[in-house]
Design a protein around this motif. Structure first.
Motif, PDB file in Angstrom:
ATOM      1  N   MET A  55      -3.316  14.933  20.732  1.00  0.00           N
ATOM      2  CA  MET A  55      -2.101  15.411  21.382  1.00  0.00           C
ATOM      3  C   MET A  55      -1.885  14.751  22.743  1.00  0.00           C
ATOM      4  O   MET A  55      -0.748  14.600  23.197  1.00  0.00           O
ATOM      5  CB  MET A  55      -2.131  16.941  21.513  1.00  0.00           C
ATOM      6  CG  MET A  55      -1.965  17.665  20.168  1.00  0.00           C
ATOM      7  SD  MET A  55      -0.413  17.236  19.284  1.00  0.00           S
ATOM      8  CE  MET A  55      -1.000  16.012  18.091  1.00  0.00           C
TER       9      MET A  55
ATOM     10  N   TRP B 285      -0.100  11.611  21.810  1.00  0.00           N
ATOM     11  CA  TRP B 285       1.297  11.940  21.506  1.00  0.00           C
ATOM     12  C   TRP B 285       2.125  12.057  22.788  1.00  0.00           C
ATOM     13  O   TRP B 285       3.185  11.470  22.912  1.00  0.00           O
ATOM     14  CB  TRP B 285       1.349  13.282  20.763  1.00  0.00           C
ATOM     15  CG  TRP B 285       1.320  13.206  19.276  1.00  0.00           C
ATOM     16  CD1 TRP B 285       0.475  12.465  18.496  1.00  0.00           C
ATOM     17  CD2 TRP B 285       2.163  13.925  18.380  1.00  0.00           C
ATOM     18  NE1 TRP B 285       0.726  12.690  17.171  1.00  0.00           N
ATOM     19  CE2 TRP B 285       1.762  13.581  17.062  1.00  0.00           C
ATOM     20  CE3 TRP B 285       3.203  14.825  18.548  1.00  0.00           C
ATOM     21  CZ2 TRP B 285       2.379  14.100  15.927  1.00  0.00           C
ATOM     22  CZ3 TRP B 285       3.815  15.363  17.410  1.00  0.00           C
ATOM     23  CH2 TRP B 285       3.411  14.989  16.124  1.00  0.00           C
TER      24      TRP B 285
ATOM     25  N   PRO C 221       1.731  17.076  13.658  1.00  0.00           N
ATOM     26  CA  PRO C 221       1.751  17.775  14.950  1.00  0.00           C
ATOM     27  C   PRO C 221       0.721  18.909  14.998  1.00  0.00           C
ATOM     28  O   PRO C 221       0.346  19.476  13.970  1.00  0.00           O
ATOM     29  CB  PRO C 221       3.174  18.337  15.024  1.00  0.00           C
ATOM     30  CG  PRO C 221       3.589  18.502  13.594  1.00  0.00           C
ATOM     31  CD  PRO C 221       2.911  17.387  12.839  1.00  0.00           C
TER      32      PRO C 221
ATOM     33  N   PHE D   4      -1.059  20.913  21.574  1.00  0.00           N
ATOM     34  CA  PHE D   4      -0.035  20.220  22.358  1.00  0.00           C
ATOM     35  C   PHE D   4       0.312  21.044  23.603  1.00  0.00           C
ATOM     36  O   PHE D   4       0.376  20.527  24.714  1.00  0.00           O
ATOM     37  CB  PHE D   4       1.208  20.005  21.496  1.00  0.00           C
ATOM     38  CG  PHE D   4       2.283  19.161  22.130  1.00  0.00           C
ATOM     39  CD1 PHE D   4       2.410  17.826  21.819  1.00  0.00           C
ATOM     40  CD2 PHE D   4       3.191  19.716  23.037  1.00  0.00           C
ATOM     41  CE1 PHE D   4       3.412  17.042  22.394  1.00  0.00           C
ATOM     42  CE2 PHE D   4       4.181  18.956  23.624  1.00  0.00           C
ATOM     43  CZ  PHE D   4       4.295  17.609  23.302  1.00  0.00           C
TER      44      PHE D   4
END
Length: 451
Positions: free
Chosen positions: A89, A92, A226, A231
């Motif tokens: 994450m 990302w 995801p 996150f």
């Protein structure tokens, strides 16, 4: 563990991190030195562009730096799954940030002009950023993966990958700035190309290492999936770190803008003094990273006594480094500045005069800069980032920047006054952040188990 044991552990963990930061610093230093040889205007432009890029990079870098304490705490608990989730994450989020940052890097010239920079210097700086700006994507991924490895206490490989990057950058600069070895002479654009190539080489190296040596973490397996829970956790810790970074580096960026108001030569002298001061700060930054890792590990085990002793030891080491660097800056100013400028440079005498005064101020802020870096490191280790962000922002922007303007322009101290404001801002941060750690944050560690 005894205080001596902590000192040895910090040295084993921290020295490669210090070396890695010094190697990273060498990349920027190479740009500064070689463009200083190429021309004073190019030196001033890369000083301005470097400050601008670094502000954006460190804002996004907070998301990468959040990985280090989270990985360290997960590693202490033997949780490989969380290590993978956190790192993925982080990757990302830094890509998302890079997309947002590219607009400001590509269209930097009007922003620099709005900030009062001279048109010729702003134009050159923007040319550099339109090339070097693309490096923000690999640079942030490298930062995430280095934080992941450092959190696992694999600091030796972090050092060697950064050394490789420094060598690649030096070779690229020498070829592309001056047109050596049959390459075209591209000046400041060549430095930008070399910077992007350097970041790409670093990224390839660190990915290969992670995949070969730590396959159990499977960082890139089903990378597109995801993980919104993790996150959010990375974002919650990383954004305050990024904003803290932003408030500090933008304080130095604002000081570069103020020096630009004084002229091209003062800005060039400022760039040299910042590079020299940054070299010693890399030692404090490496110690701060070591403090983050060890505090994060102790936080994962809820071991308050271990954390307290370790913090005392790393702070003492930082103060000793500050004392040594203060002596060097005060006694060797002119030879150090002379490394950056050719002996036949027409403005050499003026650069030496201004730079010597600035290094005197740099010697003064070594002490407080190191202490505030260590305080930020241990606070990040215990995942306390939101309140320290506010403390840092107030110190840098409510104290440091106004003081720089008042002393530099209203009191007429010019460059010396600008740097005196930096000292006051860093001193305020050091006091507030240390008070936060010892007065509150460390008391939360192990509280539940002691109740």
């Amino acid at each position: 563990m005894t205080y001596g044991g902590h000192a040895r552990a910090i040295a084993i963990l921290g020295l490669p991190l210090v070396g890695g930061h010094l190697a990273q610093f060498a990349i920027g230093l190479t740009d500064t030195v070689m463009l200083g040889w190429y021309g004073v205007e190019e030196l001033a432009a890369v000083t301005l562009a470097g400050s601008y890029f670094f502000i954006l990079f460190m804002l996004g870098g907070g998301l990468a730096m959040a990985i280090m304490p989270l990985v360290a705490a997960s590693d202490a608990q033997g949780d490989d799954t969380s290590i993978r989730r956190v790192t993925r994450m982080g990757l990302w989020q830094t890509v998302m940030f890079g997309v947002l940052a590219m607009g400001m890097l590509w269209w930097s010239e009007p922003i620099l002009l709005l900030l009062g920079q001279k048109p010729d210097v702003a134009s050159l700086a923007a040319e550099y950023l339109r090339v070097a700006g693309w490096g923000i994507f690999p640079a942030l991924w490298v930062m995430v993966l280095k934080s992941y490895l450092a959190g696992l206490e694999r600091t030796q490989i972090v050092l060697w990958i950064t050394v490789l990057a420094a060598v690649v950058n030096a070779i690229g600069n020498y070829a592309l700035i001056f047109g050596n070895w049959g390459a075209p002479e591209l000046g400041i654009i060549g430095a930008g190309i070399a910077s992007v190539l350097t970041q790409l080489v670093s990224l390839v190296a660190v990915i290969i290492y992670a995949l070969k040596v730590l396959p159990q973490h499977a960082l890139f397996q089903r990378f597109w999936r995801p993980d919104w829970e993790m996150f959010g956790r990375v974002f919650k810790i990383g954004v305050p770190i990024g904003l803290t970074n932003l408030s500090e580096v933008s304080m130095f960026g604002a000081s570069a803008m103020m020096m630009g108001w004084l002229g091209t030569v003062p800005l060039a002298a400022h760039g040299i003094a910042v590079q020299l001061a940054s070299a010693t700060f890399m030692v404090h930054l490496g110690l701060s990273n070591a403090a983050t890792i060890r505090a994060g590990n102790a936080y994962g085990r809820q071991d308050r006594p271990h954390m307290a002793k370790g913090t005392v030891v790393v702070t003492v080491i930082s103060l000793a480094v500050s004392a040594i660097s203060m002596v060097v800056f005060l006694t060797c100013a002119e030879p150090l500045i002379g490394l950056f400028v050719e002996s036949d440079e027409p403005d050499l005498a003026q650069i030496l005069a201004i730079g010597t005064g600035l290094l005197g101020m740099a010697a003064l802020f070594q002490l407080v800069d190191g202490v505030q870096a260590i305080a930020l490191g241990v606070l990040r280790g215990v995942q306390d980032t939101a309140v320290p962000m506010v403390m840092a922002a107030l110190s840098y922007w409510a104290v440091g920047i106004p003081a720089s303007y008042v002393f530099g322009f209203m009191f007429g101290l010019e460059g010396i006054g600008v740097w005196l404001g930096l000292v006051l801002g860093l001193a305020c941060a050091a006091v507030l952040l240390m008070a936060r750690f010892w007065g509150r944050s460390i008391k939360q560690v192990g509280a539940a188990s002691m109740a």
